[in-house]
Design an enzyme around this catalytic site. Structure first.
Site, PDB file in Angstrom:
ATOM      1  N   THR A 217      24.278  36.894 -43.466  1.00  0.00           N
ATOM      2  CA  THR A 217      23.382  35.823 -43.928  1.00  0.00           C
ATOM      3  C   THR A 217      21.958  36.237 -43.574  1.00  0.00           C
ATOM      4  O   THR A 217      21.738  36.857 -42.534  1.00  0.00           O
ATOM      5  CB  THR A 217      23.737  34.513 -43.187  1.00  0.00           C
ATOM      6  OG1 THR A 217      25.013  34.085 -43.640  1.00  0.00           O
ATOM      7  CG2 THR A 217      22.708  33.409 -43.435  1.00  0.00           C
ATOM      8  N   ASP A 248      26.564  25.871 -43.309  1.00  0.00           N
ATOM      9  CA  ASP A 248      25.364  25.251 -42.740  1.00  0.00           C
ATOM     10  C   ASP A 248      24.077  25.696 -43.425  1.00  0.00           C
ATOM     11  O   ASP A 248      23.067  24.999 -43.354  1.00  0.00           O
ATOM     12  CB  ASP A 248      25.262  25.611 -41.250  1.00  0.00           C
ATOM     13  CG  ASP A 248      25.165  27.123 -41.049  1.00  0.00           C
ATOM     14  OD1 ASP A 248      25.997  27.858 -41.627  1.00  0.00           O
ATOM     15  OD2 ASP A 248      24.242  27.580 -40.347  1.00  0.00           O
ATOM     16  N   THR A 268      22.298  31.518 -38.286  1.00  0.00           N
ATOM     17  CA  THR A 268      23.375  32.320 -38.868  1.00  0.00           C
ATOM     18  C   THR A 268      24.579  32.248 -37.938  1.00  0.00           C
ATOM     19  O   THR A 268      24.428  32.354 -36.717  1.00  0.00           O
ATOM     20  CB  THR A 268      22.979  33.785 -39.093  1.00  0.00           C
ATOM     21  OG1 THR A 268      24.138  34.495 -39.539  1.00  0.00           O
ATOM     22  CG2 THR A 268      22.428  34.470 -37.844  1.00  0.00           C
ATOM     23  N   GLY A 269      25.735  32.036 -38.517  1.00  0.00           N
ATOM     24  CA  GLY A 269      26.919  31.943 -37.666  1.00  0.00           C
ATOM     25  C   GLY A 269      28.000  31.152 -38.365  1.00  0.00           C
ATOM     26  O   GLY A 269      27.946  30.939 -39.579  1.00  0.00           O
ATOM     27  N   GLY A 271      29.471  28.424 -39.853  1.00  0.00           N
ATOM     28  CA  GLY A 271      28.803  27.254 -40.413  1.00  0.00           C
ATOM     29  C   GLY A 271      29.384  25.911 -40.012  1.00  0.00           C
ATOM     30  O   GLY A 271      28.641  24.950 -39.794  1.00  0.00           O
TER      31      GLY A 271
END
Ligand code: ASP
Length: 350
Positions: A217, A248, A268-269, A271
């Site tokens: 992302t 997210d 970022t991660g 979501g």
């Protein structure tokens, strides 16, 4: 006579010293004001967080990532240096990463379970608190541009799927053939995840292999010379996502948030956890209500709150004074920062 002369000389010396003092202090005040104004800008980007380990990386791939991060951030930095807005800088910066197959956004987006690509993006202007976002678009080359269009030219904040694309058509956006988003690497990642799923007989994003097959992302935050903050995020989401899953990244407050009173954040991660923790807004709120620094707030959210729920990932952020945070709880996060002096930092691992 001699006494009068000495007195007169003394008076003139005093007068000239006084004038010198005034002019020195004036110069220093004005040069301080100018330099502070000129220097007070900066830009930070991320290209995704996850189990990014040196041992899994070749030198040439590492260099390719670093080069692309450099190209992206210097583009945004040049815009800021020339007096452009933070919104202009983050859009141009994100476009470069969206056009690269290296990142999970635009061209390099991951595949859904149905072997399609569904892209999400959002943008927020810290000066006005205006925001725009799109979710699940399948024909848009640069979803961040469509998010910007939603912000500037629609009465809404978040548009999804076919409606978002109808709006794009009306605004004159080019419609890409979905094959544009095909990359062999991402397609093979999906096949591997599906294979694994068959063996396990269940869909589990808990599985580290599945969870980590989504890297890349992209996000950008900036402070411009006018004192305005902005944030933007663009993604293909998570590999093997189903049922029009939305993460997210297009959710204002979770994936993206900007407020001139506090900071600008791009996440970022994983979501599902970033939505529940309202990561980006929580960092801003902690600064606003608790009076803590950006770094303290980012650390609390990324190192304590998100892991306590079971999630992982990271953020990049910048505050109204140009202080930055690049916080993550994974092995790595593609990231870069450039300050007003043009000093560039690019990092991948912890
Ligand atoms: N946050 C993105 C999502 O959940 C994925 C990522 O940042 O890696 O869609």
């Amino acid at each position: 006579m001699k006494q009068i002369l000495t007195l007169l000389i003394g008076f003139f010396v005093l007068l000239s010293c006084k004038n010198d003092n005034i002019s020195i202090s004036e110069t220093s005040i004005s040069s301080k004001t100018v330099s502070k104004k000129e220097q007070n800008f900066g830009i930070v980007i991320h290209g995704g967080a996850g189990t990014i380990l040196k041992k899994n990386m070749t030198d040439s791939l590492e260099n390719a990532y670093k080069e692309k991060l450099k190209e992206a951030i210097t583009t945004g930095h040049t815009i800021l240096k020339n007096g452009g807005t933070s919104i202009e800088a983050i859009t141009a910066t994100i476009n470069i990463m969206e056009d690269s197959p290296l990142f999970n956004s635009g061209k390099g987006s991951v595949f859904t379970h149905e072997e399609t690509n569904e892209l999400d993006a959002s943008i927020m202007d810290g000066a006005t608190l205006n925001a725009g976002a799109v979710a699940g678009v399948t024909h848009i080359k640069n979803p961040i541009n469509l998010a910007l269009e939603v912000m500037n030219n629609s009465p809404h904040v978040l548009l999804a799927g076919a409606g978002a694309e109808e709006f794009a058509r009306q605004q004159g956006f080019e419609m890409m053939d979905p094959s544009y988003f095909y990359t062999e690497k991402r397609f093979q990642s999906l096949q591997k995840v599906k294979e694994k799923e068959k063996q396990n007989k269940s869909v589990s994003f808990e599985d580290p292999f599945i969870k980590d097959s989504k890297f890349g992302t992209v996000g950008c935050v900036a402070l411009d010379q006018h004192g305005n903050l902005a944030a933007g995020t663009s993604t293909g989401g998570m590999t093997n996502k189903r049922w029009n899953r939305i993460g997210d990244s297009p959710i204002i407050g979770a994936g993206t948030y900007a407020n001139n009173a506090t900071c600008a954040v791009s996440s970022t991660g994983w979501g599902e956890y970033f939505i529940r923790a309202m990561v980006a807004h929580d960092i801003s709120a902690m600064m606003e209500y608790k009076g803590i620094t950006l770094q303290e707030a980012a650390k609390e959210v990324i190192q304590n709150k998100v892991p306590a729920l079971g999630g992982d990932g990271g953020i990049v952020a910048i505050d109204k004074n140009g202080n930055i945070a690049m916080e993550f709880n994974t092995a790595g996060m593609y990231r870069a920062h450039m300050n007003a002096e043009g000093e560039l930092t690019i990092k991948i691992y912890k």
